[in-house]
Motif scaffolding. Structure first.
Motif, PDB file in Angstrom:
ATOM      1  N   VAL A  44       0.858  -1.187   0.000  1.00 47.00           N
ATOM      2  CA  VAL A  44       0.000   0.000   0.000  1.00 47.00           C
ATOM      3  C   VAL A  44       0.891   1.232   0.000  1.00 47.00           C
ATOM      4  CG1 VAL A  44      -1.767   1.304   1.229  1.00 47.00           C
ATOM      5  CG2 VAL A  44      -1.864  -1.196   1.194  1.00 47.00           C
ATOM      6  N   LEU A  45       0.854   1.953  -1.105  1.00 46.52           N
ATOM      7  CA  LEU A  45       1.714   3.125  -1.254  1.00 46.52           C
ATOM      8  C   LEU A  45       1.211   4.290  -0.413  1.00 46.52           C
ATOM      9  CD1 LEU A  45       4.240   3.924  -2.850  1.00 46.52           C
ATOM     10  CD2 LEU A  45       2.747   4.692  -4.706  1.00 46.52           C
ATOM     11  N   THR A  46      -0.102   4.480  -0.396  1.00 50.59           N
ATOM     12  CA  THR A  46      -0.694   5.541   0.418  1.00 50.59           C
ATOM     13  C   THR A  46      -2.199   5.323   0.522  1.00 50.59           C
ATOM     14  OG1 THR A  46      -0.806   7.953   0.763  1.00 50.59           O
ATOM     15  CG2 THR A  46      -1.141   7.145  -1.482  1.00 50.59           C
ATOM     16  N   SER A  47      -2.830   6.004   1.473  1.00 52.78           N
ATOM     17  CA  SER A  47      -4.283   5.967   1.647  1.00 52.78           C
ATOM     18  C   SER A  47      -4.801   7.400   1.682  1.00 52.78           C
ATOM     19  CB  SER A  47      -4.630   5.241   2.949  1.00 52.78           C
ATOM     20  OG  SER A  47      -6.022   5.223   3.153  1.00 52.78           O
ATOM     21  N   THR A  48      -5.942   7.652   1.042  1.00 54.15           N
ATOM     22  CA  THR A  48      -6.457   9.018   0.940  1.00 54.15           C
ATOM     23  C   THR A  48      -7.962   8.991   0.704  1.00 54.15           C
ATOM     24  OG1 THR A  48      -6.256  11.112  -0.283  1.00 54.15           O
ATOM     25  CG2 THR A  48      -5.994   9.069  -1.546  1.00 54.15           C
ATOM     26  N   THR A  49      -8.614  10.124   0.939  1.00 52.79           N
ATOM     27  CA  THR A  49     -10.015  10.277   0.561  1.00 52.79           C
ATOM     28  C   THR A  49     -10.142  11.148  -0.690  1.00 52.79           C
ATOM     29  OG1 THR A  49     -10.211  12.154   2.083  1.00 52.79           O
ATOM     30  CG2 THR A  49     -10.870   9.984   2.912  1.00 52.79           C
ATOM     31  N   ASN A  50      -9.009  11.594  -1.215  1.00 52.78           N
ATOM     32  CA  ASN A  50      -9.003  12.344  -2.470  1.00 52.78           C
ATOM     33  C   ASN A  50      -8.979  11.379  -3.651  1.00 52.78           C
ATOM     34  OD1 ASN A  50      -8.818  14.877  -1.131  1.00 52.78           O
ATOM     35  ND2 ASN A  50      -6.624  14.536  -0.836  1.00 52.78           N
ATOM     36  N   THR A  51      -9.065  11.919  -4.841  1.00 47.74           N
ATOM     37  CA  THR A  51      -8.941  11.093  -6.052  1.00 47.74           C
ATOM     38  C   THR A  51      -7.662  11.460  -6.804  1.00 47.74           C
ATOM     39  OG1 THR A  51     -10.312  12.656  -7.302  1.00 47.74           O
ATOM     40  CG2 THR A  51     -11.427  10.740  -6.312  1.00 47.74           C
ATOM     41  N   TYR A  52      -6.646  11.835  -6.044  1.00 48.78           N
ATOM     42  CA  TYR A  52      -5.343  12.175  -6.632  1.00 48.78           C
ATOM     43  C   TYR A  52      -4.274  12.074  -5.548  1.00 48.78           C
ATOM     44  CZ  TYR A  52      -6.565  16.524  -4.291  1.00 48.78           C
ATOM     45  OH  TYR A  52      -6.956  17.452  -3.351  1.00 48.78           O
ATOM     46  N   ILE A  53      -3.050  11.812  -5.959  1.00 48.22           N
ATOM     47  CA  ILE A  53      -1.916  11.755  -5.028  1.00 48.22           C
ATOM     48  C   ILE A  53      -0.659  12.218  -5.755  1.00 48.22           C
ATOM     49  CG2 ILE A  53      -2.761   9.840  -3.606  1.00 48.22           C
ATOM     50  CD1 ILE A  53      -0.667   8.088  -5.226  1.00 48.22           C
ATOM     51  N   THR A  54       0.330  12.642  -4.983  1.00 46.09           N
ATOM     52  CA  THR A  54       1.684  12.845  -5.479  1.00 46.09           C
ATOM     53  C   THR A  54       2.629  12.169  -4.503  1.00 46.09           C
ATOM     54  OG1 THR A  54       1.184  14.929  -6.593  1.00 46.09           O
ATOM     55  CG2 THR A  54       3.488  14.503  -6.060  1.00 46.09           C
ATOM     56  N   ILE A  55       3.454  11.251  -5.007  1.00 49.85           N
ATOM     57  CA  ILE A  55       4.419  10.516  -4.189  1.00 49.85           C
ATOM     58  C   ILE A  55       5.815  11.016  -4.536  1.00 49.85           C
ATOM     59  CG2 ILE A  55       5.340   8.244  -3.607  1.00 49.85           C
ATOM     60  CD1 ILE A  55       2.445   8.644  -2.768  1.00 49.85           C
ATOM     61  N   THR A  56       6.603  11.410  -3.518  1.00 49.82           N
ATOM     62  CA  THR A  56       7.951  11.913  -3.779  1.00 49.82           C
ATOM     63  C   THR A  56       8.881  10.805  -4.248  1.00 49.82           C
ATOM     64  OG1 THR A  56       8.577  11.609  -1.458  1.00 49.82           O
ATOM     65  CG2 THR A  56       7.718  13.775  -2.088  1.00 49.82           C
ATOM     66  N   SER A  57       9.967  11.213  -4.880  1.00 49.22           N
ATOM     67  CA  SER A  57      10.909  10.245  -5.443  1.00 49.22           C
ATOM     68  C   SER A  57      11.492   9.318  -4.396  1.00 49.22           C
ATOM     69  CB  SER A  57      12.041  10.991  -6.169  1.00 49.22           C
ATOM     70  OG  SER A  57      11.565  11.627  -7.330  1.00 49.22           O
ATOM     71  N   ASP A  58      11.841   9.864  -3.209  1.00 51.20           N
ATOM     72  CA  ASP A  58      12.462   9.018  -2.193  1.00 51.20           C
ATOM     73  C   ASP A  58      11.486   7.970  -1.656  1.00 51.20           C
ATOM     74  OD1 ASP A  58      10.956  10.997  -0.957  1.00 51.20           O
ATOM     75  OD2 ASP A  58      12.325  11.247   0.738  1.00 51.20           O
ATOM     76  N   VAL A  59      10.212   8.345  -1.504  1.00 47.21           N
ATOM     77  CA  VAL A  59       9.216   7.384  -1.027  1.00 47.21           C
ATOM     78  C   VAL A  59       8.965   6.307  -2.078  1.00 47.21           C
ATOM     79  CG1 VAL A  59       6.790   7.092  -0.367  1.00 47.21           C
ATOM     80  CG2 VAL A  59       8.115   9.019   0.540  1.00 47.21           C
ATOM     81  N   LEU A  60       8.841   6.717  -3.339  1.00 41.49           N
ATOM     82  CA  LEU A  60       8.625   5.739  -4.404  1.00 41.49           C
ATOM     83  C   LEU A  60       9.838   4.833  -4.549  1.00 41.49           C
ATOM     84  CD1 LEU A  60       6.807   4.695  -6.670  1.00 41.49           C
ATOM     85  CD2 LEU A  60       7.930   6.336  -8.206  1.00 41.49           C
ATOM     86  N   ASN A  61      11.037   5.399  -4.393  1.00 36.71           N
ATOM     87  CA  ASN A  61      12.261   4.604  -4.510  1.00 36.71           C
ATOM     88  C   ASN A  61      12.277   3.475  -3.488  1.00 36.71           C
ATOM     89  OD1 ASN A  61      15.002   4.671  -5.965  1.00 36.71           O
ATOM     90  ND2 ASN A  61      15.636   4.553  -3.837  1.00 36.71           N
ATOM     91  N   SER A  62      11.964   3.800  -2.238  1.00 36.60           N
ATOM     92  CA  SER A  62      11.927   2.769  -1.195  1.00 36.60           C
ATOM     93  C   SER A  62      10.842   1.733  -1.479  1.00 36.60           C
ATOM     94  CB  SER A  62      11.665   3.412   0.173  1.00 36.60           C
ATOM     95  OG  SER A  62      12.704   4.281   0.533  1.00 36.60           O
ATOM     96  N   ALA A  63       9.704   2.199  -1.996  1.00 40.74           N
ATOM     97  CA  ALA A  63       8.581   1.293  -2.250  1.00 40.74           C
ATOM     98  C   ALA A  63       8.910   0.286  -3.344  1.00 40.74           C
ATOM     99  CB  ALA A  63       7.342   2.095  -2.625  1.00 40.74           C
ATOM    100  N   VAL A  64       9.527   0.754  -4.430  1.00 40.84           N
ATOM    101  CA  VAL A  64       9.803  -0.186  -5.531  1.00 40.84           C
ATOM    102  C   VAL A  64      10.901  -1.176  -5.151  1.00 40.84           C
ATOM    103  CG1 VAL A  64       8.958   1.388  -7.297  1.00 40.84           C
ATOM    104  CG2 VAL A  64      11.405   1.398  -6.733  1.00 40.84           C
ATOM    105  N   PHE A  65      11.821  -0.770  -4.257  1.00 41.39           N
ATOM    106  CA  PHE A  65      12.785  -1.740  -3.732  1.00 41.39           C
ATOM    107  C   PHE A  65      12.053  -2.841  -2.956  1.00 41.39           C
ATOM    108  CE2 PHE A  65      16.557   1.363  -3.713  1.00 41.39           C
ATOM    109  CZ  PHE A  65      17.076   0.794  -4.854  1.00 41.39           C
TER     110      PHE A  65
END
Length: 354
Positions: free
Chosen positions: A93-114
């Protein structure tokens, strides 16, 4: 009048509780109607992440509203990812929100894909989907379509080899490490206390160092030839060494070195070193007490110049490198000196007032 008011209040409270309970029951049994789609990015879009811009957007997403009928309620969305081909068998789970849009920073995405199995500096593919739900206990969930997103992650960790041997009980997980100069390079180097036989062990795919992984030793000639098959243990007499190994060139070396501090800031000036002593507990080199005065100094190996052991500059990352002079600008007095070469290619020092 007072009793009438209390009765009305009790009836109102009971009615509100009944309505709230009824609303919650309704939310629990809401079911999705139709489907919803990821709007951006589109499948096949790509990004190359960079360690120098960790807060730049790594993933910007938007999607349609999920449809749970006409009942007004807040919808929770979870953005899930997995390595392409893994079929979301264990999604992250990358993130949870009640919006219909997100922006994930490079460092967070980098850790997630690892975490889902991508390799640094190599483009890999992840699958992305959005899960929707409503209510405190979550209604029947709904999933969006799945898109592919191509990511080239980075790593700030230097590749390493473990050096198990007689000096530490032949145990790869706890063995000291040597490191290459950059990801993709194989020029491993580091400082290690050795005492007899030793080998070099590479990590497995998960980054663990164990017997059964690829390991390297001498070809039996003891002339610095490194091999992975038919090898014998490398060997060195007890002492502190700069250890090098390069599986690509098939070479290894162990150069004995004793370190000292020298310079105008030290009691003997530039004429001679004050020796540092290896501490087997901390794996660091130390002087328990030395009188220092403001002035230039550096760390020199083997009591000689121009022998490749000269640490006198702190680089932009805060690590000691060859050449130059350091400056002591503190108050004159006695100091403990610590030279830490235990973290390969990440060398540091401390001057601690006593």
């Amino acid at each position: 009048m007072k009793n009438t008011f209390r009765s009305f209040l009790a009836i109102s409270t009971l009615s509100f509780a009944f309505i709230s309970c009824e609303d919650e029951q309704e939310l629990m049994f809401l079911t999705p109607e139709g489907s919803f789609e990821i709007l951006t990015p589109t499948s096949g879009d790509e990004v190359t992440l960079n360690a120098t811009t960790p807060l730049n957007p790594g993933l910007t997403m938007s999607w349609e509203d999920a449809n749970y009928g006409s009942t007004p309620t807040e919808i929770t969305y979870e953005v899930e990812i997995d390595k392409t081909g893994d079929e979301f068998d264990n999604p992250l789970v990358l993130t949870s929100t009640t919006n219909t849009y997100i922006t994930i920073t490079s460092d967070v995405l980098n850790s997630a894909v690892f975490s889902v199995g991508l390799t640094p500096f190599s483009q890999g593919s992840i699958d992305i989907r959005v899960k929707s739900s409503v209510g405190a206990q979550s209604s029947e969930v709904q999933y969006s379509n799945v898109i592919n997103y191509l990511v080239t992650p980075y790593s700030t960790e230097l590749p390493k080899l473990a050096v198990p041997g007689n000096h530490q009980g032949w145990n790869p997980p706890t063995a000291p490490r040597i490191a290459s100069s950059a990801f993709g390079e194989t020029d491993y180097e580091g400082y290690v206390w050795l005492d007899g036989g030793f080998k070099f062990v590479a990590p497995d795919a998960s980054g663990n160092f164990n017997w059964g992984n690829t390991d390297y030793g001498d070809d039996g000639s003891f002339s610095g030839v490194l091999v992975a098959t038919g090898e014998t243990d490398c060997t060195a007499s007890a002492g502190y060494y700069r250890l090098k190994a390069d599986p690509t060139t098939g070479t290894w070396s162990a150069a004995p070195v004793s370190w000292g501090i020298i310079g105008a800031a030290t009691p003997t000036g530039w004429g001679s070193d004050t020796d540092l002593i290896y501490n087997p507990t901390t794996k660091k080199l130390e002087i328990a007490s030395i009188a220092l005065v403001p002035g230039a100094f550096k760390f020199r190996g083997n009591n000689a110049w121009s022998n490749g052991f000269d640490l006198g500059t702190v680089n932009a990352d805060g690590y000691l490198i060859d050449g130059g002079d350091l400056t002591f600008s503190g108050a004159a007095g006695n100091y403990k000196v610590i030279l830490d070469l235990s973290n390969p290619r990440r060398y540091t020092y401390e001057l601690i007032a006593l």
